[in-house]
Design a protein around this motif. Structure first.
Motif, PDB file in Angstrom:
ATOM      1  N   ASP A   1     -18.321  74.446 -65.455  1.00  0.00           N
ATOM      2  CA  ASP A   1     -18.860  75.806 -65.171  1.00  0.00           C
ATOM      3  C   ASP A   1     -20.349  76.143 -65.945  1.00  0.00           C
ATOM      4  OD1 ASP A   1     -17.862  78.324 -63.321  1.00  0.00           O
ATOM      5  OD2 ASP A   1     -19.385  78.734 -64.855  1.00  0.00           O
ATOM      6  N   ARG A   2     -21.262  76.420 -65.164  1.00  0.00           N
ATOM      7  CA  ARG A   2     -22.540  76.566 -65.654  1.00  0.00           C
ATOM      8  C   ARG A   2     -22.546  77.701 -66.744  1.00  0.00           C
ATOM      9  NH1 ARG A   2     -26.745  77.472 -61.226  1.00  0.00           N
ATOM     10  NH2 ARG A   2     -24.922  78.305 -60.151  1.00  0.00           N
ATOM     11  N   ASN A   3     -21.488  78.661 -66.731  1.00  0.00           N
ATOM     12  CA  ASN A   3     -21.239  79.654 -67.762  1.00  0.00           C
ATOM     13  C   ASN A   3     -20.391  79.434 -68.875  1.00  0.00           C
ATOM     14  OD1 ASN A   3     -20.548  82.302 -68.810  1.00  0.00           O
ATOM     15  ND2 ASN A   3     -20.769  83.375 -67.032  1.00  0.00           N
ATOM     16  N   PRO A   4     -20.482  79.470 -69.985  1.00  0.00           N
ATOM     17  CA  PRO A   4     -19.802  79.066 -71.364  1.00  0.00           C
ATOM     18  C   PRO A   4     -18.642  79.926 -70.997  1.00  0.00           C
ATOM     19  CG  PRO A   4     -21.970  78.742 -71.834  1.00  0.00           C
ATOM     20  CD  PRO A   4     -21.970  79.544 -70.587  1.00  0.00           C
ATOM     21  N   ARG A   5     -18.884  81.342 -70.831  1.00  0.00           N
ATOM     22  CA  ARG A   5     -17.675  82.382 -70.856  1.00  0.00           C
ATOM     23  C   ARG A   5     -16.665  81.995 -69.758  1.00  0.00           C
ATOM     24  NH1 ARG A   5     -19.587  88.108 -70.246  1.00  0.00           N
ATOM     25  NH2 ARG A   5     -17.195  88.385 -70.315  1.00  0.00           N
ATOM     26  N   ALA A   6     -17.158  81.599 -68.496  1.00  0.00           N
ATOM     27  CA  ALA A   6     -16.158  80.877 -67.726  1.00  0.00           C
ATOM     28  C   ALA A   6     -15.351  80.034 -68.008  1.00  0.00           C
ATOM     29  CB  ALA A   6     -17.032  80.731 -66.354  1.00  0.00           C
TER      30      ALA A   6
ATOM     31  N   GLY B   1     -21.370  73.102 -68.173  1.00  0.00           N
ATOM     32  CA  GLY B   1     -22.446  72.210 -67.973  1.00  0.00           C
ATOM     33  C   GLY B   1     -22.968  72.573 -66.394  1.00  0.00           C
ATOM     34  N   ASP B   2     -24.150  71.737 -66.295  1.00  0.00           N
ATOM     35  CA  ASP B   2     -24.863  71.983 -64.823  1.00  0.00           C
ATOM     36  C   ASP B   2     -24.101  71.053 -63.883  1.00  0.00           C
ATOM     37  OD1 ASP B   2     -26.640  73.136 -63.119  1.00  0.00           O
ATOM     38  OD2 ASP B   2     -28.410  72.406 -63.801  1.00  0.00           O
TER      39      ASP B   2
END
Length: 288
Positions: free
Chosen positions: A151-156, A178-179
């Motif tokens: 997931d692009r969002n580290p929190r996710a 990651g992207d």
């Protein structure tokens, strides 16, 4: 809720809460009132129904009032109780990710029908994993598989790791920030994705629970809603193992344009599964 005093009954609280939620145009106000009160009291909904004259303690009243006020402002229920059900799992949920939806379970159904031999899937990939819902649901069904979620969002990604641990799957899952698939190598038997697919201009018109309280990063598919599919199309051919399949979630009316994008990348549409509302929701792809 100003008329509720300490010691007032479950039934009185539910009655007044239902009125508040109905006035706020919340769907199923009585059901949601029960969910909120059961969460505030740390009990089951059945317990509330069993004894509507039971008193509600001061601390539970305070928690309930705060949650009711937030729900009347259309804060999603999953954010208020901190979790949501998906497939056979109970998943932590917070504002960093989309709330798992029943429509997305269509992808799990299609994956299981595609691989009836559960031992044939050993490597799973979920691109845009969010809570980890798709990856973890499929890991629960393919017991010999190891899965990677990105997931692009580290929190996710951190929330997905917590959900893997919560559901006893942490030793079979790697959840990464990651992207898309930029940092990935190797090939996978089953690739899943529920990408952002809402047209940018349509997001303000979504129901307020979504438009105001779910992350734009997980909703916004660009001007035509198809940006994420173009990114996926460029990555899937190098990531699919021989005989591997990809299952992608679609928005309404997107089957034909997404199939065209995938064909242009050398992928072959193999069928589409409708959700319970009759919307073509899960697109199955293989290598040409």
């Amino acid at each position: 809720m100003s008329g509720c005093e300490p010691g007032e009954s479950v039934g009185a609280f539910l009655c007044q809460a239902g009125q508040v939620l109905r006035a706020a145009a919340v769907e199923a106000p009585r059901l949601e009132a029960r969910l909120l009160l059961a969460h505030a009291m740390g009990c089951r909904q059945e317990d509330l129904l069993r004894d509507p004259r039971a008193p509600v303690g001061p601390e539970a009243q305070q928690r309930f009032r705060a949650a009711l006020s937030a729900r009347a402002r259309h804060v999603p229920m999953a954010h208020l109780i901190g979790s949501a059900g998906f497939w056979t799992l109970d998943l932590l949920s917070d504002p960093s990710t989309l709330i798992p939806r029943a429509d997305t379970e269509t992808l799990v159904e299609l994956a299981l029908d595609t691989f009836p031999d559960r031992s044939s899937v050993t490597r799973l990939l979920d691109l845009g994993t969010g809570t980890g819902a798709l990856l973890l649901a499929c890991l629960a069904e393919f017991p010999g598989a190891f899965g990677v979620g990105v997931d692009r969002n580290p929190r996710a990604a951190a929330l997905a790791r917590a959900n893997a641990a919560r559901n006893g799957l942490a030793d079979r899952a790697a959840l990464l920030a990651g992207d898309w698939a930029d940092a990935l190598s190797g090939r996978f038997d089953l690739i899943l994705s529920n990408p952002p697919y809402i047209e940018s201009s349509s997001i303000p018109g979504l129901m307020p629970e979504v438009a105001l309280h779910e992350p734009a990063l997980a909703l916004d598919g660009g001007a035509d809603g198809l940006d994420a599919y173009r990114a996926l199309a460029s990555a899937l051919p190098r990531l699919l193992a021989a005989g591997g399949k990809a299952v992608l979630e679609l928005g309404q009316g997107q089957q034909a344009p997404v199939e065209a994008i995938m064909r242009g990348a050398g992928l072959r549409p193999l069928g589409c599964r409708e959700d319970l509302g009759g919307v073509p929701r899960a697109l199955l792809l293989g290598a040409c």
